[in-house]
Design a protein around this motif. Structure first.
Motif, PDB file in Angstrom:
ATOM      1  N   GLY A 216       0.788  -1.224   0.000  1.00 22.10           N
ATOM      2  CA  GLY A 216       0.000   0.000   0.000  1.00 22.10           C
ATOM      3  C   GLY A 216       0.819   1.273   0.000  1.00 22.10           C
ATOM      4  N   PHE A 217       2.123   1.197  -0.268  1.00 17.71           N
ATOM      5  CA  PHE A 217       2.947   2.410  -0.240  1.00 17.71           C
ATOM      6  C   PHE A 217       2.503   3.373  -1.332  1.00 17.71           C
ATOM      7  CE2 PHE A 217       6.647   4.856  -1.684  1.00 17.71           C
ATOM      8  CZ  PHE A 217       6.988   5.487  -0.499  1.00 17.71           C
ATOM      9  N   ASP A 218       2.265   4.627  -0.954  1.00 15.66           N
ATOM     10  CA  ASP A 218       1.830   5.685  -1.874  1.00 15.66           C
ATOM     11  C   ASP A 218       2.889   6.784  -1.840  1.00 15.66           C
ATOM     12  OD1 ASP A 218       0.684   8.091  -2.909  1.00 15.66           O
ATOM     13  OD2 ASP A 218      -1.319   7.263  -2.624  1.00 15.66           O
ATOM     14  N   LEU A 219       3.635   6.944  -2.936  1.00 16.16           N
ATOM     15  CA  LEU A 219       4.749   7.895  -2.968  1.00 16.16           C
ATOM     16  C   LEU A 219       4.287   9.318  -2.708  1.00 16.16           C
ATOM     17  CD1 LEU A 219       7.746   8.484  -3.489  1.00 16.16           C
ATOM     18  CD2 LEU A 219       7.209   8.636  -5.940  1.00 16.16           C
ATOM     19  N   ALA A 220       3.191   9.747  -3.356  1.00 17.11           N
ATOM     20  CA  ALA A 220       2.716  11.125  -3.188  1.00 17.11           C
ATOM     21  C   ALA A 220       2.271  11.380  -1.751  1.00 17.11           C
ATOM     22  CB  ALA A 220       1.563  11.405  -4.151  1.00 17.11           C
ATOM     23  N   ALA A 221       1.562  10.413  -1.156  1.00 13.18           N
ATOM     24  CA  ALA A 221       1.103  10.580   0.226  1.00 13.18           C
ATOM     25  C   ALA A 221       2.291  10.613   1.188  1.00 13.18           C
ATOM     26  CB  ALA A 221       0.142   9.450   0.603  1.00 13.18           C
ATOM     27  N   PHE A 222       3.269   9.725   0.964  1.00 11.43           N
ATOM     28  CA  PHE A 222       4.459   9.734   1.811  1.00 11.43           C
ATOM     29  C   PHE A 222       5.167  11.075   1.736  1.00 11.43           C
ATOM     30  CE2 PHE A 222       9.063   9.627   1.921  1.00 11.43           C
ATOM     31  CZ  PHE A 222       9.292   9.147   3.200  1.00 11.43           C
ATOM     32  N   TRP A 223       5.304  11.609   0.508  1.00 17.33           N
ATOM     33  CA  TRP A 223       6.040  12.864   0.353  1.00 17.33           C
ATOM     34  C   TRP A 223       5.343  14.013   1.082  1.00 17.33           C
ATOM     35  CZ3 TRP A 223      10.774  14.030  -0.678  1.00 17.33           C
ATOM     36  CH2 TRP A 223      11.113  15.355  -0.957  1.00 17.33           C
ATOM     37  N   ARG A 224       4.024  14.066   1.011  1.00 12.66           N
ATOM     38  CA  ARG A 224       3.292  15.123   1.744  1.00 12.66           C
ATOM     39  C   ARG A 224       3.552  15.006   3.244  1.00 12.66           C
ATOM     40  NH1 ARG A 224      -0.773  13.757  -2.033  1.00 12.66           N
ATOM     41  NH2 ARG A 224      -1.767  12.396  -0.500  1.00 12.66           N
ATOM     42  N   GLU A 225       3.469  13.799   3.782  1.00 12.03           N
ATOM     43  CA  GLU A 225       3.679  13.605   5.224  1.00 12.03           C
ATOM     44  C   GLU A 225       5.125  13.898   5.608  1.00 12.03           C
ATOM     45  OE1 GLU A 225       2.514   9.606   5.843  1.00 12.03           O
ATOM     46  OE2 GLU A 225       0.376   9.961   5.377  1.00 12.03           O
ATOM     47  N   TRP A 226       6.059  13.451   4.765  1.00 12.17           N
ATOM     48  CA  TRP A 226       7.473  13.649   5.086  1.00 12.17           C
ATOM     49  C   TRP A 226       7.837  15.127   5.076  1.00 12.17           C
ATOM     50  CZ3 TRP A 226      11.815  15.727   2.746  1.00 12.17           C
ATOM     51  CH2 TRP A 226      13.044  15.410   3.326  1.00 12.17           C
ATOM     52  N   THR A 227       7.364  15.891   4.102  1.00  9.61           N
ATOM     53  CA  THR A 227       7.685  17.317   4.051  1.00  9.61           C
ATOM     54  C   THR A 227       7.080  18.059   5.236  1.00  9.61           C
ATOM     55  OG1 THR A 227       5.814  17.643   2.531  1.00  9.61           O
ATOM     56  CG2 THR A 227       8.001  17.428   1.559  1.00  9.61           C
TER      57      THR A 227
END
Length: 335
Positions: A216-227
Protein backbone atom coordinates in the motif's frame (compact mmCIF):
# COMPACT_ATOMS: atom_id res chain seq x y z
CA UNK A 1 16.43 -1.29 -35.36
CA UNK A 2 14.97 -1.00 -38.89
CA UNK A 3 11.45 -1.74 -37.61
CA UNK A 4 11.76 1.07 -35.08
CA UNK A 5 12.98 3.42 -37.81
CA UNK A 6 10.02 2.53 -40.04
CA UNK A 7 7.62 3.35 -37.21
CA UNK A 8 9.40 6.66 -36.61
CA UNK A 9 9.20 7.50 -40.32
CA UNK A 10 5.48 6.73 -40.38
CA UNK A 11 4.84 8.85 -37.27
CA UNK A 12 6.82 11.76 -38.70
CA UNK A 13 4.63 11.73 -41.82
CA UNK A 14 1.48 11.51 -39.70
CA UNK A 15 2.58 14.37 -37.46
CA UNK A 16 4.14 16.79 -39.93
CA UNK A 17 2.48 16.01 -43.22
CA UNK A 18 4.54 16.25 -46.39
CA UNK A 19 8.30 15.87 -45.86
CA UNK A 20 11.12 15.57 -48.35
CA UNK A 21 13.49 12.62 -48.39
CA UNK A 22 16.27 14.93 -47.19
CA UNK A 23 14.18 16.16 -44.24
CA UNK A 24 13.31 12.59 -43.26
CA UNK A 25 16.95 11.54 -43.57
CA UNK A 26 18.05 14.37 -41.23
CA UNK A 27 15.37 13.54 -38.67
CA UNK A 28 16.15 9.82 -38.70
CA UNK A 29 19.93 10.34 -39.01
CA UNK A 30 20.21 8.05 -42.03
CA UNK A 31 21.07 8.51 -45.71
CA UNK A 32 18.56 9.64 -48.32
CA UNK A 33 19.02 6.27 -50.05
CA UNK A 34 17.92 4.56 -46.82
CA UNK A 35 14.81 6.73 -46.74
CA UNK A 36 13.95 5.66 -50.28
CA UNK A 37 14.20 2.00 -49.28
CA UNK A 38 12.17 2.52 -46.10
CA UNK A 39 9.39 4.33 -47.96
CA UNK A 40 9.23 1.45 -50.45
CA UNK A 41 8.96 -1.00 -47.55
CA UNK A 42 6.09 0.95 -46.02
CA UNK A 43 4.26 0.99 -49.32
CA UNK A 44 4.81 -2.73 -49.80
CA UNK A 45 3.32 -3.38 -46.36
CA UNK A 46 0.12 -1.51 -47.24
CA UNK A 47 0.81 1.94 -45.81
CA UNK A 48 -0.69 4.51 -48.25
CA UNK A 49 2.38 6.71 -48.70
CA UNK A 50 2.96 8.49 -51.99
CA UNK A 51 5.48 10.93 -53.45
CA UNK A 52 4.92 14.34 -55.03
CA UNK A 53 7.57 15.21 -57.58
CA UNK A 54 9.17 18.59 -58.09
CA UNK A 55 10.83 21.29 -55.91
CA UNK A 56 7.84 21.48 -53.53
CA UNK A 57 7.33 17.73 -53.49
CA UNK A 58 7.91 15.13 -50.86
CA UNK A 59 6.40 12.09 -49.23
CA UNK A 60 2.91 12.20 -47.78
CA UNK A 61 0.26 9.88 -46.36
CA UNK A 62 -3.22 9.68 -47.78
CA UNK A 63 -5.63 11.93 -45.86
CA UNK A 64 -7.31 10.14 -42.97
CA UNK A 65 -4.58 7.55 -42.48
CA UNK A 66 -3.83 7.74 -38.76
CA UNK A 67 -4.44 5.84 -35.58
CA UNK A 68 -6.95 7.64 -33.38
CA UNK A 69 -7.24 7.65 -29.62
CA UNK A 70 -10.87 7.18 -28.62
CA UNK A 71 -12.55 8.82 -25.64
CA UNK A 72 -9.96 11.59 -25.26
CA UNK A 73 -11.33 15.10 -24.72
CA UNK A 74 -9.68 18.32 -25.83
CA UNK A 75 -8.74 19.26 -22.26
CA UNK A 76 -7.27 15.80 -21.65
CA UNK A 77 -5.20 15.92 -24.83
CA UNK A 78 -3.83 19.33 -23.91
CA UNK A 79 -2.98 18.31 -20.35
CA UNK A 80 -0.95 15.34 -21.57
CA UNK A 81 1.46 17.74 -23.26
CA UNK A 82 1.88 19.63 -19.98
CA UNK A 83 2.81 16.42 -18.17
CA UNK A 84 6.21 16.04 -19.84
CA UNK A 85 8.90 18.32 -18.38
CA UNK A 86 11.85 18.01 -20.81
CA UNK A 87 14.58 19.15 -18.40
CA UNK A 88 13.84 16.70 -15.57
CA UNK A 89 13.17 13.90 -18.07
CA UNK A 90 16.60 14.46 -19.60
CA UNK A 91 18.23 14.43 -16.15
CA UNK A 92 16.61 11.05 -15.50
CA UNK A 93 18.02 9.75 -18.76
CA UNK A 94 14.56 9.68 -20.34
CA UNK A 95 14.84 12.65 -22.71
CA UNK A 96 14.79 10.57 -25.91
CA UNK A 97 12.09 8.31 -24.51
CA UNK A 98 9.88 11.31 -23.72
CA UNK A 99 10.43 12.79 -27.17
CA UNK A 100 9.49 9.49 -28.83
CA UNK A 101 6.40 9.10 -26.64
CA UNK A 102 5.20 12.62 -27.43
CA UNK A 103 5.74 12.02 -31.14
CA UNK A 104 3.64 8.84 -30.97
CA UNK A 105 0.93 10.56 -28.95
CA UNK A 106 0.83 13.58 -31.27
CA UNK A 107 0.63 11.34 -34.35
CA UNK A 108 -2.29 9.35 -32.95
CA UNK A 109 -4.47 12.34 -32.08
CA UNK A 110 -7.26 13.40 -34.43
CA UNK A 111 -6.64 16.75 -36.13
CA UNK A 112 -8.67 18.94 -33.76
CA UNK A 113 -7.15 17.44 -30.61
CA UNK A 114 -3.66 17.54 -32.09
CA UNK A 115 -4.05 21.25 -32.84
CA UNK A 116 -5.24 21.88 -29.29
CA UNK A 117 -2.29 19.99 -27.83
CA UNK A 118 0.06 22.05 -30.00
CA UNK A 119 -1.50 25.28 -28.69
CA UNK A 120 -0.96 24.13 -25.11
CA UNK A 121 2.70 23.41 -25.86
CA UNK A 122 3.12 26.83 -27.50
CA UNK A 123 1.47 28.76 -24.65
CA UNK A 124 2.53 27.01 -21.43
CA UNK A 125 6.00 26.16 -20.18
CA UNK A 126 6.92 24.47 -16.90
CA UNK A 127 10.13 25.58 -15.16
CA UNK A 128 10.59 23.61 -11.94
CA UNK A 129 13.58 25.26 -10.15
CA UNK A 130 13.18 28.32 -7.95
CA UNK A 131 14.61 31.74 -8.79
CA UNK A 132 18.34 32.41 -8.46
CA UNK A 133 19.23 28.74 -8.11
CA UNK A 134 21.80 27.03 -10.25
CA UNK A 135 21.21 23.42 -11.20
CA UNK A 136 22.59 20.94 -8.67
CA UNK A 137 25.07 18.40 -10.03
CA UNK A 138 23.42 14.98 -9.72
CA UNK A 139 25.83 12.57 -11.44
CA UNK A 140 24.11 9.50 -9.98
CA UNK A 141 20.51 10.46 -10.71
CA UNK A 142 20.20 8.08 -13.66
CA UNK A 143 21.60 5.24 -11.53
CA UNK A 144 19.14 6.04 -8.75
CA UNK A 145 16.23 6.15 -11.20
CA UNK A 146 17.32 2.85 -12.73
CA UNK A 147 17.38 1.19 -9.30
CA UNK A 148 13.89 2.55 -8.57
CA UNK A 149 12.54 1.28 -11.88
CA UNK A 150 14.16 -2.16 -11.68
CA UNK A 151 13.31 -2.52 -7.96
CA UNK A 152 16.87 -3.32 -6.96
CA UNK A 153 18.71 -2.37 -3.78
CA UNK A 154 21.16 0.50 -4.01
CA UNK A 155 24.44 0.89 -2.16
CA UNK A 156 25.35 4.55 -1.76
CA UNK A 157 28.10 6.63 -0.23
CA UNK A 158 26.28 9.67 1.12
CA UNK A 159 27.31 13.07 2.52
CA UNK A 160 25.15 14.28 5.41
CA UNK A 161 25.15 17.32 7.68
CA UNK A 162 26.17 15.62 10.94
CA UNK A 163 29.24 13.58 11.92
CA UNK A 164 30.37 11.31 10.51
CA UNK A 165 29.82 13.39 7.36
CA UNK A 166 30.24 10.49 4.92
CA UNK A 167 28.36 7.24 5.44
CA UNK A 168 27.67 4.12 3.38
CA UNK A 169 24.11 2.81 3.26
CA UNK A 170 22.27 -0.01 1.52
CA UNK A 171 18.89 1.41 0.52
CA UNK A 172 15.65 0.01 -0.85
CA UNK A 173 14.62 2.63 -3.46
CA UNK A 174 10.89 3.36 -3.63
CA UNK A 175 10.64 6.53 -5.70
CA UNK A 176 12.23 9.75 -6.96
CA UNK A 177 10.81 13.22 -6.29
CA UNK A 178 11.63 16.59 -7.87
CA UNK A 179 10.98 19.38 -5.35
CA UNK A 180 11.72 23.01 -6.30
CA UNK A 181 14.48 21.95 -8.68
CA UNK A 182 16.03 19.51 -6.19
CA UNK A 183 15.98 15.73 -6.67
CA UNK A 184 15.24 13.41 -3.73
CA UNK A 185 15.37 9.62 -3.44
CA UNK A 186 12.66 8.08 -1.25
CA UNK A 187 14.03 4.82 0.09
CA UNK A 188 13.86 2.36 2.93
CA UNK A 189 16.83 1.86 5.24
CA UNK A 190 16.02 -1.02 7.52
CA UNK A 191 12.54 -0.41 8.90
CA UNK A 192 12.68 3.33 8.22
CA UNK A 193 11.54 5.09 5.04
CA UNK A 194 12.93 8.56 4.45
CA UNK A 195 14.23 10.92 1.74
CA UNK A 196 17.80 11.47 0.59
CA UNK A 197 19.02 14.42 -1.45
CA UNK A 198 20.41 12.98 -4.67
CA UNK A 199 23.03 15.74 -4.97
CA UNK A 200 24.58 14.45 -1.71
CA UNK A 201 25.15 10.96 -3.12
CA UNK A 202 28.90 10.60 -3.70
CA UNK A 203 28.77 7.13 -5.24
CA UNK A 204 26.04 4.63 -6.09
CA UNK A 205 25.96 1.01 -7.21
CA UNK A 206 22.93 -1.12 -8.01
CA UNK A 207 22.91 -4.50 -6.26
CA UNK A 208 21.31 -7.74 -7.40
CA UNK A 209 19.00 -8.02 -4.36
CA UNK A 210 15.37 -7.13 -5.15
CA UNK A 211 13.37 -4.51 -3.28
CA UNK A 212 10.10 -5.47 -1.61
CA UNK A 213 7.78 -2.47 -1.68
CA UNK A 214 5.75 -1.94 1.50
CA UNK A 215 2.13 -2.96 1.01
CA UNK A 216 0.00 0.00 0.00
CA UNK A 217 2.95 2.41 -0.24
CA UNK A 218 1.83 5.69 -1.87
CA UNK A 219 4.75 7.89 -2.97
CA UNK A 220 2.72 11.12 -3.19
CA UNK A 221 1.10 10.58 0.23
CA UNK A 222 4.46 9.73 1.81
CA UNK A 223 6.04 12.86 0.35
CA UNK A 224 3.29 15.12 1.74
CA UNK A 225 3.68 13.60 5.22
CA UNK A 226 7.47 13.65 5.09
CA UNK A 227 7.69 17.32 4.05
CA UNK A 228 5.27 18.29 6.82
CA UNK A 229 7.38 16.42 9.39
CA UNK A 230 10.60 17.86 7.99
CA UNK A 231 9.42 21.46 8.16
CA UNK A 232 8.12 20.93 11.71
CA UNK A 233 11.43 19.40 12.81
CA UNK A 234 13.56 22.15 11.24
CA UNK A 235 11.85 25.12 12.92
CA UNK A 236 12.37 24.19 16.57
CA UNK A 237 12.19 27.73 17.98
CA UNK A 238 10.23 30.93 17.44
CA UNK A 239 10.87 34.64 17.61
CA UNK A 240 8.38 37.34 18.53
CA UNK A 241 8.85 40.24 16.15
CA UNK A 242 7.33 43.67 15.61
CA UNK A 243 7.40 44.75 11.99
CA UNK A 244 5.77 47.09 9.53
CA UNK A 245 2.97 45.84 7.33
CA UNK A 246 5.30 46.39 4.38
CA UNK A 247 7.89 44.07 5.94
CA UNK A 248 5.22 41.44 6.59
CA UNK A 249 4.18 41.53 2.95
CA UNK A 250 7.83 41.41 1.82
CA UNK A 251 8.43 38.18 3.75
CA UNK A 252 6.58 36.20 1.08
CA UNK A 253 9.32 37.10 -1.42
CA UNK A 254 12.51 36.81 0.64
CA UNK A 255 11.80 34.22 3.37
CA UNK A 256 11.36 30.43 3.31
CA UNK A 257 7.65 29.61 2.80
CA UNK A 258 7.02 28.21 6.30
CA UNK A 259 8.45 31.28 8.05
CA UNK A 260 6.40 33.63 5.90
CA UNK A 261 3.21 31.57 6.20
CA UNK A 262 3.24 31.44 10.01
CA UNK A 263 4.23 35.09 10.37
CA UNK A 264 1.36 36.24 8.16
CA UNK A 265 -1.14 33.88 9.80
CA UNK A 266 -0.35 35.02 13.36
CA UNK A 267 0.14 38.73 12.81
CA UNK A 268 -1.93 41.10 14.96
CA UNK A 269 -3.93 43.96 13.53
CA UNK A 270 -1.71 46.95 12.66
CA UNK A 271 -1.39 49.59 15.37
CA UNK A 272 -1.73 53.33 14.77
CA UNK A 273 1.79 53.52 13.33
CA UNK A 274 1.25 50.59 10.92
CA UNK A 275 3.24 47.99 12.89
CA UNK A 276 2.14 44.43 13.71
CA UNK A 277 3.40 41.86 16.19
CA UNK A 278 3.76 38.26 15.08
CA UNK A 279 5.51 34.95 15.65
CA UNK A 280 8.23 33.78 13.25
CA UNK A 281 9.50 30.17 13.24
CA UNK A 282 13.32 29.93 13.34
CA UNK A 283 15.79 27.06 13.34
CA UNK A 284 18.12 28.70 15.86
CA UNK A 285 19.22 32.11 17.12
CA UNK A 286 21.87 32.23 14.41
CA UNK A 287 19.37 31.29 11.69
CA UNK A 288 16.83 33.83 12.94
CA UNK A 289 19.46 36.54 12.96
CA UNK A 290 20.47 35.85 9.36
CA UNK A 291 16.91 35.69 8.06
CA UNK A 292 15.39 38.61 9.97
CA UNK A 293 18.23 40.92 8.96
CA UNK A 294 16.52 40.93 5.55
CA UNK A 295 13.85 43.20 7.02
CA UNK A 296 16.35 45.84 8.18
CA UNK A 297 14.91 48.67 10.27
CA UNK A 298 11.34 47.61 9.44
CA UNK A 299 11.47 44.91 12.13
CA UNK A 300 12.24 44.74 15.87
CA UNK A 301 12.94 41.41 17.62
CA UNK A 302 11.23 41.21 21.02
CA UNK A 303 12.11 37.64 22.01
CA UNK A 304 14.10 35.51 22.58
CA UNK A 305 16.52 37.76 24.52
CA UNK A 306 19.58 36.12 22.91
CA UNK A 307 18.34 37.01 19.44
CA UNK A 308 17.44 40.55 20.47
CA UNK A 309 20.94 41.03 21.93
CA UNK A 310 22.50 39.73 18.72
CA UNK A 311 20.58 42.37 16.77
CA UNK A 312 21.72 45.02 19.25
CA UNK A 313 25.34 43.95 18.65
CA UNK A 314 24.76 44.15 14.90
CA UNK A 315 23.28 47.63 15.26
CA UNK A 316 26.27 48.80 17.30
CA UNK A 317 28.64 47.35 14.71
CA UNK A 318 26.80 49.08 11.88
CA UNK A 319 26.87 52.36 13.75
CA UNK A 320 30.62 52.00 14.26
CA UNK A 321 31.06 51.39 10.54
CA UNK A 322 28.52 53.80 9.09
CA UNK A 323 28.19 56.43 11.83
CA UNK A 324 28.22 60.08 10.75
CA UNK A 325 31.51 60.90 12.44
CA UNK A 326 33.26 57.87 10.96
CA UNK A 327 32.03 58.69 7.48
CA UNK A 328 33.16 62.32 7.86
CA UNK A 329 36.61 61.30 9.09
CA UNK A 330 37.16 58.86 6.21
CA UNK A 331 36.06 61.46 3.69
CA UNK A 332 38.39 64.06 5.27
CA UNK A 333 41.37 61.67 5.25
CA UNK A 334 40.75 60.82 1.61
CA UNK A 335 40.72 64.48 0.67
Amino acid sequence: MRASRLVSLLLLLQTRGRMTAQELAEELEVSVRTVYRDVESLGASGVPVYADRGPAGGYQLLDGYRTRLTGLTGDEAGSLFLAGVPGPAAELGLGSVLAAAELKLRASLPGELADRADRVRERFHLDAPGWFRADEPTPFLATVADAVWRERQLEVRYRRWKAPREVTRTLSPLGVVLKAGRWYLVAGAGERVTAYRVANILDAEIRDEPVTRPAGFDLAAFWREWTDRYESSVYTDTATVRMTTEALARMAYVFPPEMSRVARAEATEPDASGWVTTRVPIESVRHGHIELLKLGADAEVLTPPELRERFAETARGLMATYGADQGHDRGHDHA
